[in-house]
Design an enzyme around this catalytic site. Structure first.
Site, PDB file in Angstrom:
ATOM      1  N   SER A   4       0.825  -1.207   0.000  1.00  0.00           N
ATOM      2  CA  SER A   4       0.000   0.000   0.000  1.00  0.00           C
ATOM      3  C   SER A   4       0.860   1.259   0.000  1.00  0.00           C
ATOM      4  O   SER A   4       1.556   1.510  -0.975  1.00  0.00           O
ATOM      5  CB  SER A   4      -0.972  -0.051   1.182  1.00  0.00           C
ATOM      6  OG  SER A   4      -2.004   0.900   1.057  1.00  0.00           O
ATOM      7  N   HIS A  16      -7.598  -5.863   0.184  1.00  0.00           N
ATOM      8  CA  HIS A  16      -6.440  -4.962   0.151  1.00  0.00           C
ATOM      9  C   HIS A  16      -5.345  -5.403   1.114  1.00  0.00           C
ATOM     10  O   HIS A  16      -4.155  -5.202   0.852  1.00  0.00           O
ATOM     11  CB  HIS A  16      -6.891  -3.538   0.497  1.00  0.00           C
ATOM     12  CG  HIS A  16      -5.780  -2.543   0.505  1.00  0.00           C
ATOM     13  ND1 HIS A  16      -4.996  -2.287  -0.600  1.00  0.00           N
ATOM     14  CD2 HIS A  16      -5.309  -1.740   1.499  1.00  0.00           C
ATOM     15  CE1 HIS A  16      -4.100  -1.354  -0.301  1.00  0.00           C
ATOM     16  NE2 HIS A  16      -4.263  -1.011   0.963  1.00  0.00           N
TER      17      HIS A  16
END
Length: 308
Positions: A131, A286
């Protein structure tokens, strides 16, 4: 074995002194805008000749602790030292008012130099990031390719893309916790339920909540206001033109199959910035590494073993 942590203990206008728990081979002065990052070192098995280092970079609101288990696995399977870093404004690393990818990458560049990682192995380190850590790794690879052998970007891409609204909600919830002056983590968890319904996400956020020795009130160890003001920066990517800069070494992009951070339409952009890229899909959202550590381990080990 826990490695020593290099910490700033004072700064003159043009340099920072360094505090040692044991000797390093070099310690160049930090530039004014660079921060000395805290880290954990996970060493390969005794008796093997270690390969080049791996630097592991966490995501927003994370820390080096998030990647402890998988770092140990990679160190063992690849016989390479793994440095799990705390990026600026996270974990045990120093805080700063500026939080963008240029400065995040600069800190990691300084870490590579200060810890002599180029001279300790026949090739530069691998940078793995999730991320926010992924975009930091990609930024570092494009601006300083000589410092990077290859890169593994987990669920993020070299494009401008606003962060999911969830992150803004997390900040609001964390501010609510701060304003409430909670004395138990369970109180904080109750407040966060309105902003993060998933228990694993709340547990992740609460790793940043600590109780100072001199106060019964829990505090966030991260600078919430700085990070809140930096959310737009973290959606951006500092390089706009693949015609001006490319990373000509191997790059692996790992996508969560239930995530939308690397949609198919950005793959051509990835290829222009990173022409030797590969994509691996892992069954996860995610939070790929925590949701499917075995899937992440498999594709990462295969990629890095192929490059040795």
């Amino acid at each position: 074995m826990r490695a020593p942590v290099l910490r700033s203990i004072g700064a003159a206008p043009k340099f920072q002194r360094c505090l040692y728990h044991r000797s390093f081979s070099t310690c160049r002065p930090l530039k004014k805008e660079e921060l000395a990052l805290a880290y954990d070192l996970h060493e390969p098995p005794a008796g093997v000749t270690p390969g080049p280092a791996i630097l592991f970079l966490h995501g927003l609101f994370g820390s080096k602790k998030n990647n402890r288990s998988i770092s140990k696995v990679l160190a063992r399977e690849l016989s390479r030292p793994v440095y799990a870093l705390d990026l600026r404004n996270h974990g045990d690393s120093p805080h700063a008012l500026v939080h963008d990818y240029a400065h995040l990458a600069s800190d990691v560049e300084a870490f590579i130099t200060q810890h002599s990682l180029l001279s300790k192995a026949p090739s530069p380190p691998t940078i793995i990031g999730h991320s926010m850590g992924a975009k930091t790794a990609l930024t570092l690879a494009l601006r300083s390719p000589d410092l990077v052998a290859n890169v593994v970007a987990v669920d993020n891409a070299p494009v401008d893309a606003a962060l999911k609204s969830d992150f803004g909600g997390y900040v609001q919830g964390m501010k609510r916790v701060e304003e409430a002056g909670v004395k138990r983590q369970s109180e904080a968890d109750d407040i966060l339920k309105d902003y993060a319904p998933e228990l694993p996400v709340r547990q992740f956020l609460l790793t940043n909540l600590i109780k100072p020795r001199d106060s019964p009130i829990y505090k966030w160890r991260i600078p919430l206001r700085t990070l809140a003001m930096s959310l737009d920066n973290l959606g951006d990517f500092p390089f706009k033109s693949p015609e001006e800069v490319r990373f000509e070494k191997p790059a692996l992009f790992i996508r969560g199959t239930r995530s939308h951070y690397i949609p198919d339409e950005v793959i051509p952009i990835i290829g222009r910035f990173f022409p030797r890229f590969e994509i691996a899909d892992v069954e996860a959202g995610h939070w790929v590494i925590s949701e499917n550590p075995e899937g992440f381990r498999k594709v990462t080990v295969e990629f890095l073993q192929d490059k040795e």
